[in-house]
Design a protein around this motif. Structure first.
Motif, PDB file in Angstrom:
ATOM      1  N   ARG A   1       0.855  -1.174   0.000  1.00  0.00           N
ATOM      2  CA  ARG A   1       0.000   0.000   0.000  1.00  0.00           C
ATOM      3  C   ARG A   1       0.906   1.244   0.000  1.00  0.00           C
ATOM      4  N   GLY A   2       0.623   2.158  -0.891  1.00  0.00           N
ATOM      5  CA  GLY A   2       1.413   3.380  -0.998  1.00  0.00           C
ATOM      6  C   GLY A   2       2.445   3.351  -2.113  1.00  0.00           C
TER       7      GLY A   2
ATOM      8  N   ARG B   1      -0.763   5.450  -7.658  1.00  0.00           N
ATOM      9  CA  ARG B   1      -0.338   4.923  -6.355  1.00  0.00           C
ATOM     10  C   ARG B   1      -1.381   3.912  -5.861  1.00  0.00           C
TER      11      ARG B   1
ATOM     12  N   VAL C   1      -3.551   2.359  -3.243  1.00  0.00           N
ATOM     13  CA  VAL C   1      -4.043   2.766  -1.922  1.00  0.00           C
ATOM     14  C   VAL C   1      -4.969   1.719  -1.318  1.00  0.00           C
TER      15      VAL C   1
ATOM     16  N   ASP D   1      -9.720  -5.048   1.263  1.00  0.00           N
ATOM     17  CA  ASP D   1     -10.077  -3.764   1.869  1.00  0.00           C
ATOM     18  C   ASP D   1     -11.575  -3.526   1.701  1.00  0.00           C
TER      19      ASP D   1
ATOM     20  N   THR E   1     -11.562   7.455   1.545  1.00  0.00           N
ATOM     21  CA  THR E   1     -11.242   6.691   2.744  1.00  0.00           C
ATOM     22  C   THR E   1     -11.377   5.205   2.416  1.00  0.00           C
TER      23      THR E   1
ATOM     24  N   ALA F   1      -6.987   7.534   2.591  1.00  0.00           N
ATOM     25  CA  ALA F   1      -6.111   6.800   1.665  1.00  0.00           C
ATOM     26  C   ALA F   1      -4.670   7.261   1.855  1.00  0.00           C
ATOM     27  N   VAL F   2      -3.723   6.321   1.777  1.00  0.00           N
ATOM     28  CA  VAL F   2      -2.315   6.639   1.962  1.00  0.00           C
ATOM     29  C   VAL F   2      -1.800   7.489   0.804  1.00  0.00           C
ATOM     30  N   GLY F   3      -0.695   8.162   1.054  1.00  0.00           N
ATOM     31  CA  GLY F   3      -0.063   8.966   0.010  1.00  0.00           C
ATOM     32  C   GLY F   3       0.115  10.399   0.470  1.00  0.00           C
TER      33      GLY F   3
ATOM     34  N   ASP G   1      -1.635  11.245  -7.337  1.00  0.00           N
ATOM     35  CA  ASP G   1      -1.276  12.127  -6.227  1.00  0.00           C
ATOM     36  C   ASP G   1      -1.884  13.518  -6.372  1.00  0.00           C
TER      37      ASP G   1
END
Length: 182
Positions: free
Chosen positions: A42-43, A76, A78, A83, A96, A102-104, A144
């Motif tokens: 993830r990421g 990316r 995520v 999930d 979310t 969400a990561v990043g 991003d």
């Protein structure tokens, strides 16, 4: 050269969808060894062939800009298989996953596109604005720069089989040279 082309390649960034991480004109060195997604967390940033839904969306907008299944996109990861509760906030377009952001990087650091194309695509398609659970062979990807990125919010989940590689270095411009994860 066959070995090199099949396992390592160069990729030039054609758009602003990954700003500020990747700028238009950056050149990446991409590893394309088999089972790349199995080594993806993830990421991580990945390169993938467009899913059919993305090909249809872009093809329906303008035949001159139609893409082929051999085109590559960069986003990316995520969301991973299993999930749940993937939601896009309609007001902020923030995503979310499993109840967490969400990561990043901060996805508000790039300039808005003046024609607001992403808003129109989300209104018309929005296949990934709400996903109850990612299947065992699906991931969820975001650019991003949410103001311009056509990503899973628009085209929905990405089949793992479409993932072809991930960058191991940014090699151009030299002033932004980076080796390792982006």
């Amino acid at each position: 050269s066959l070995v090199g082309r099949n396992f390592v390649s160069f990729y030039g960034i054609p758009s602003a969808s990954m700003e500020p991480t990747l700028l238009k004109g950056d050149v990446l060195l991409v590893e394309k060894f088999p089972n790349v997604l199995d080594r993806t967390d993830r990421g991580d940033v990945i390169l993938f062939q467009p899913p059919l839904t993305l090909q249809e969306i872009i093809g329906s907008k303008n035949q001159a800009s139609a893409i082929s299944s051999n085109s590559l996109f960069v986003k990316r990861v995520v969301g991973l298989p299993g999930d749940t509760n993937i939601q896009m906030n309609a007001d902020t377009q923030d995503v979310t996953i499993n109840g967490l952001a969400a990561v990043g990087p901060d996805r508000n650091l790039c300039d808005d596109e003046p024609l607001k194309l992403i808003d129109r695509l989300l209104d018309k398609y929005g296949n990934g604005k709400e996903v109850k659970e990612l299947g065992p062979n699906d991931v969820y990807v975001l650019g991003d720069c949410k103001a311009v990125s056509v990503d899973s919010r628009v085209f929905g989940t990405l089949p793992k089989s479409n993932v072809v590689g991930k960058p191991i270095a940014r090699i151009w411009p030299l002033s932004r040279f980076t080796f390792g994860p982006l």
